[in-house]
Structure formats: C-alpha cells, structure tokens
Design a protein around this motif. Structure first.
Motif, PDB file in Angstrom:
ATOM      1  N   ASP A 160       0.829  -1.208   0.000  1.00 34.15           N
ATOM      2  CA  ASP A 160       0.000   0.000   0.000  1.00 34.15           C
ATOM      3  C   ASP A 160       0.865   1.261   0.000  1.00 34.15           C
ATOM      4  O   ASP A 160       0.583   2.225  -0.720  1.00 34.15           O
ATOM      5  N   ALA A 161       1.919   1.256   0.824  1.00 32.38           N
ATOM      6  CA  ALA A 161       2.805   2.420   0.893  1.00 32.38           C
ATOM      7  C   ALA A 161       3.537   2.634  -0.426  1.00 32.38           C
ATOM      8  O   ALA A 161       3.716   3.773  -0.883  1.00 32.38           O
ATOM      9  N   GLU A 167       1.006   4.067  -2.960  1.00 34.36           N
ATOM     10  CA  GLU A 167       0.714   5.471  -2.669  1.00 34.36           C
ATOM     11  C   GLU A 167       1.855   6.374  -3.117  1.00 34.36           C
ATOM     12  O   GLU A 167       1.633   7.441  -3.714  1.00 34.36           O
ATOM     13  N   HIS A 168       3.083   5.949  -2.835  1.00 32.71           N
ATOM     14  CA  HIS A 168       4.233   6.758  -3.239  1.00 32.71           C
ATOM     15  C   HIS A 168       4.332   6.833  -4.762  1.00 32.71           C
ATOM     16  O   HIS A 168       4.565   7.914  -5.336  1.00 32.71           O
ATOM     17  N   GLN A 183       2.059   6.551  -6.988  1.00 32.20           N
ATOM     18  CA  GLN A 183       0.979   7.328  -7.589  1.00 32.20           C
ATOM     19  C   GLN A 183       1.115   8.826  -7.327  1.00 32.20           C
ATOM     20  O   GLN A 183       0.644   9.641  -8.124  1.00 32.20           O
ATOM     21  N   SER A 184       1.751   9.190  -6.246  1.00 31.88           N
ATOM     22  CA  SER A 184       1.828  10.607  -5.873  1.00 31.88           C
ATOM     23  C   SER A 184       3.140  11.272  -6.280  1.00 31.88           C
ATOM     24  O   SER A 184       3.204  12.500  -6.400  1.00 31.88           O
ATOM     25  N   SER A 243       4.280   5.822 -11.066  1.00 35.20           N
ATOM     26  CA  SER A 243       3.549   4.596 -11.410  1.00 35.20           C
ATOM     27  C   SER A 243       3.469   4.355 -12.909  1.00 35.20           C
ATOM     28  O   SER A 243       3.178   3.240 -13.351  1.00 35.20           O
ATOM     29  N   SER A 302       8.583   8.537   6.555  1.00 34.16           N
ATOM     30  CA  SER A 302       8.098   7.576   5.570  1.00 34.16           C
ATOM     31  C   SER A 302       7.851   6.219   6.221  1.00 34.16           C
ATOM     32  O   SER A 302       8.702   5.714   6.968  1.00 34.16           O
TER      33      SER A 302
END
Length: 375
Positions: A249-250, A253-254, A256-257, A266, A338
């Motif tokens: 998940d982490a 998220e990273h 994608q952002s 991504s 992080s």
C-alpha cells in the motif's frame, strides 16, 4: 457496524469480533510509527483488544472461550499486522501462551489459566532459548527436582511483552523430557535489556534470566497435542502477510503521488513490472495461507506443514515487497516520516521468528527430496 465480506464461513459471534478488530486497527495504524520510534509497548492497544472480546474469541470453546476458527483467527492477525505489526506480534504471543496453558493444564488445574486469561491478565511466551535455536518445543535446559516442583536456571530469549507479563509459558527438560509450566515472574526472573533491534521495536522482546526459579508442580501441563489450537504457528504467517500488505500500500501510494518528468512514478514501466511480480507472489502467499487455515478448520492433517510453508513464503514475500518499496521510494524511503523504512525493518524480523526461513527451507527440501529426518 461494518458489512465486511469474508472468504470463509463466519458465525455471528465471530463477525462482531472481526468487525471490532477492523475498527480498532484504524486507530492502531495512526500511532504505530510513534510506538515504533519510542520502542514502547502499546499497552492500550492490548487492553482494547481484550475489552473487545478478542481474547475470549481466540480461546477454544472447551476451555471457556468463543472458539474462533483458524480462518477467522488468521484474518484477525493479518488485519492487526497490517496496521501495527508489533501489537499483532505481542497479542499473538500472549494468546499463544494463554491458550496453551488453558489447554495444557485443563485436566489438572481446571479453568484456572482460562479464567486468568479472560480476566485480562497478561501472558508471554518464554520458550526459545539460546541453546535450542529454533527448536523451541525441545528445550536443552534441565530443571532439577526441589520441594514443590523443579528449579530452572537458564535463559529464554525474544520474549515479546515480557515486561508486562503476569504469567509466562516456560518449558524445560524434566527427566530428559520436555515439560511445560505456567510461571509467575518473581525476584528469580530478571529482564536483560537487549532490545535495541532493527524491526518490530515496540514488541520489546527481551531476554529473561531464570535463577533457581521454581517451576511449580501444580502449574505443570501436558505436552502440546494435535487437537490443541495452534495459535503461534497459525499466527506467524499472518504477521508477515500484514506487513507485506502495508508495504505494498505504501509503495503504491508513493508511486501514484510522486511525479517524475511530468508523470507519476507509477507510469514507469519498470515499476509496473516489479509491482506485478511482488503483488502476484503476495497473492499466492495469501492463498497458500488461507488453504492451510481451511485445512486446520477441517481437520486435514497436512495443515501443520502447510502453515510452515505459508510462513516461509510470507516471510520471503514481505521482504521482497518492502525492498521494492525502498527502490521505488528512493532516498525519501529512508526518511523517518516515511512508512517505507519501517516496513522494511519489520519485514526482516519475520524471517528470524522460529522457525526461521532457513530451518523451514531445510524441512521442506528434505520432505520433497525424501531425505529422512536427521540425515
């Protein structure tokens, strides 16, 4: 109340517990990094789990509990480990010791340990010793006869939550046979502060020293049996799977952002390929684990070696996912803020928990190749 769907049959009494665990896990996740930074046991989390009847749920029905199925138990540990793996580890060890003592001593002490467990007393699993390595059910330390029982001088290592434990599950050799006891820590039991570890800091898994500690005859239990609820073997794969789920998940998220050259990370093909690899392996690890839990619930004898296989694969996959998270996160993955660095540290710890990946690999390899035990 949530309306979560499960891939296994769930009784109404189990659903209430599972829904409550999911709610609690959200709060645990929010502060997990803070407890990790301080290397502090989240006692409030453990109390909340007890108050939510999670302890009662894991205790088998024949010793006064709700009799959570293996599948439901595995789900609980996975959810907790994804949110806060240190709490998941301490609770699993607490439950393992409490359930074991309730079952091992039922014929001699009746409901004593079950009642203490249900009353909220804290238990810890003190079986692993320096001399026995991973073979924690086969102690190498001898207990000698004394008035009222036996005396133990030695050490037990990596006792998660020992600093708050009111009862310990301890084993030793008695007449050359492994024997299991409930022990109330007293002045003969001391904590050796060794816990400055890489991962799972908030478990505070210290070394315990025993100096002529009396193992009371009335607190002696029988040896583990096939029909006992195998809390720790069933829980260990879930700890690594939860860590892997959180690490993935982490990572996502990273990726994608984080924008690189005008597009999210991504969108880079190498990231997509690597994520495909670890996500597929993680899905396979979950499937193997769920299969082993189904076998346990249905009395299939192969469930125990398959739980070991599930632990082996879960341990390896958790490290793979966490390491990829560091690669994708780059230098920012090393920052304290992080979660990536914490997931990497926690993932490494799972491989060291007994049985370690090396020991399990040896067992699997011997089985596949038909090599007799001991050769």
């Amino acid at each position: 109340m949530t309306t979560a769907q499960f891939s296994f049959p769930v009784r109404d009494v189990e659903r209430k517990v599972l829904d409550r665990v999911a709610e609690l896990a959200e709060g645990f996740r929010a502060v997990a990094a803070e407890y990790d930074e301080r290397a502090e046991i989240a006692v409030g989390h453990l109390t909340a789990l007890h108050d939510a009847d999670v302890d009662r749920a894991v205790l088998p029905e024949h010793v006064g509990g709700l009799g959570l199925s293996y599948s439901a138990f595995g789900h609980v540990v996975c959810v907790l480990a994804k949110a806060d793996p240190a709490t998941a580890t301490i609770w699993t060890m607490h439950a393992g010791a409490g359930v074991a003592l309730a079952e091992f001593t039922k014929e001699t002490l009746g409901s004593f340990f079950a009642d203490e467990f249900l009353a909220g007393k804290r238990f810890a699993n003190a079986l692993s010793e320096p001399a026995s390595g991973n073979r924690f059910l086969n102690p190498q330390q001898d207990a000698v006869p004394v008035a009222g029982g036996w005396s133990l001088t030695g050490a037990k290592r990596f006792v998660s939550g020992c600093e708050i434990a009111e009862y310990l599950l301890v084993n030793a050799r008695v007449d050359d046979v492994p024997a299991f006891f409930g022990v109330v820590p007293d002045e003969t039991v001391s904590t050796i502060p060794i816990w400055d570890t890489l991962g799972l800091r908030a478990t505070r898994s210290q070394l315990l020293s025993f100096d002529n500690t009396v193992l009371r005859a009335e607190y002696r239990g029988r040896a583990p049996g096939f029909g006992d609820f195998a809390v720790i073997p069933a829980g260990l794969p879930a700890i690594s799977l939860g860590i892997a789920d959180a690490a993935l998940d982490a990572l996502v998220e990273h990726a994608q952002s984080r924008v690189i050259l005008g597009k999210p990370l991504s969108h880079q093909q190498w990231v997509q390929y690597e994520v495909a690899d670890v996500q597929t392996k993680l899905a396979a690890a979950h499937a193997l684990y769920e299969r082993a839990l189904w076998e346990a619930d249905n009395g299939v004898p192969s469930f125990f070696p398959n739980l070991s296989r599930a632990k082996y694969l879960a341990n390896k996959v958790a490290v793979d996912v966490a390491q990829l998270g560091v690669r994708v996160g780059g230098a920012s993955g090393y920052l304290k803020k992080s979660p990536i660095q914490r997931h990497l540290r926690d993932a490494e710890a799972g491989q060291l928990m007994a049985y370690s990946t090396e020991v399990i690999a040896g067992e699997i390899g011997r089985s596949v190749l038909g090599v007799p035990e001991g050769e």
